[in-house]
Design an enzyme around this catalytic site. Structure first.
Site, PDB file in Angstrom:
ATOM      1  CB  ALA A   1      -0.909  -0.009   1.225  1.00 17.31           C
TER       2      ALA A   1
ATOM      3  CB  VAL B   1       4.414   0.972   4.345  1.00 19.49           C
ATOM      4  CG1 VAL B   1       4.338   2.449   3.938  1.00 19.49           C
ATOM      5  CG2 VAL B   1       3.436   0.695   5.484  1.00 19.49           C
ATOM      6  CE  LYS B   2       4.645   0.061  -5.188  1.00 20.20           C
ATOM      7  NZ  LYS B   2       3.585  -0.211  -6.188  1.00 20.20           N
ATOM      8  CB  ILE B   3       8.630   3.970   1.331  1.00 18.51           C
ATOM      9  CG1 ILE B   3       7.659   3.831   2.508  1.00 18.51           C
ATOM     10  CG2 ILE B   3       9.521   5.198   1.506  1.00 18.51           C
ATOM     11  CD1 ILE B   3       8.329   3.623   3.848  1.00 18.51           C
TER      12      ILE B   3
END
Length: 219
Positions: A60, A86-88
């Protein structure tokens, strides 16, 4: 090698899960928009629907580009389900966010990676996954698979735990090349996975078996 599906389409995700090949899901704001999902509440609710389909990791993506904003968004995203990653983005504050997330026990996917140097930074900061964009690299005349090979070699030498997630995969051929190059994961649309089924000898063989069976049944 793990198979992630790159989509926000619930039907495609469910089909990949039914095939028994699905290890996870990646998505992004563009894919959400394609499914006409807009607004923070709707996006979060859609992520929950995806997590209800699969037990695999679901990436996400944060929207913020500053450290504090990414921390705040990451803290909200991980409340959705236990399998949220978590996509960073690979930017300076993004690397800081990767390190912070590691300290909090939050799994991360470092996205928009286009060089081995960026992949080293992501691994050092503790990213769970690093996502080199193969198709986009090919689009500018470079060799995307060479980057996968370089990262795989570096990670093996340095004993990094970060998994290589080959992204921007365009075809079944890309999937096979990524597997040979040392990718731990590929993510792509259902169409690319479907192309792995196809071979004319399979079609011809099945047609012959069915024809022979029909003849035998007629006595």
């Amino acid at each position: 090698m793990k198979f992630f599906i790159d989509t926000a389409n619930l039907n495609d995700i469910a089909e990949a899960e039914a095939l028994g090949i699905l290890d996870g899901v990646t998505t992004n704001p563009s894919l959400m928009a394609k499914e006409k999902i807009s607004g923070d509440k709707a996006v979060l609710a859609h992520y929950k629907k995806i997590c209800d389909i699969t037990d695999g990791d679901v990436s996400a993506e944060v929207i913020s580009t500053d450290f504090e904003g990414m921390k705040r968004e990451a803290s909200e995203l991980v409340k959705i389900a236990d399998n949220i990653v978590v996509k960073i983005p690979m930017i300076r504050d993004g690397v800081k966010a990767l390190a912070w997330a590691r300290s909090q026990g939050i799994k991360t996917n470092c996205t928009l990676v286009f060089s081995a140097g960026q992949a080293i930074l992501a691994a050092k900061a503790g990213a769970t996954y690093v996502s080199p964009f193969i198709g986009r690299i090919d689009d500018i005349g470079w060799e995307g698979m060479t980057l996968i090979e370089d990262i795989a070699e570096i990670y093996a030498i340095q004993d990094f735990d970060t998994e290589i997630l080959a992204a921007s995969i365009r075809s079944g051929k890309h999937i096979i090349q990524a597997a040979k190059a040392g990718a731990d994961v590929v993510t792509c649309g259902l169409k690319a996975f479907d192309s792995l089924f196809n071979h004319p000898l399979t079609d011809n063989g099945l047609a012959k078996f069915l024809a022979d069976h029909a003849k035998a049944a007629q006595g």
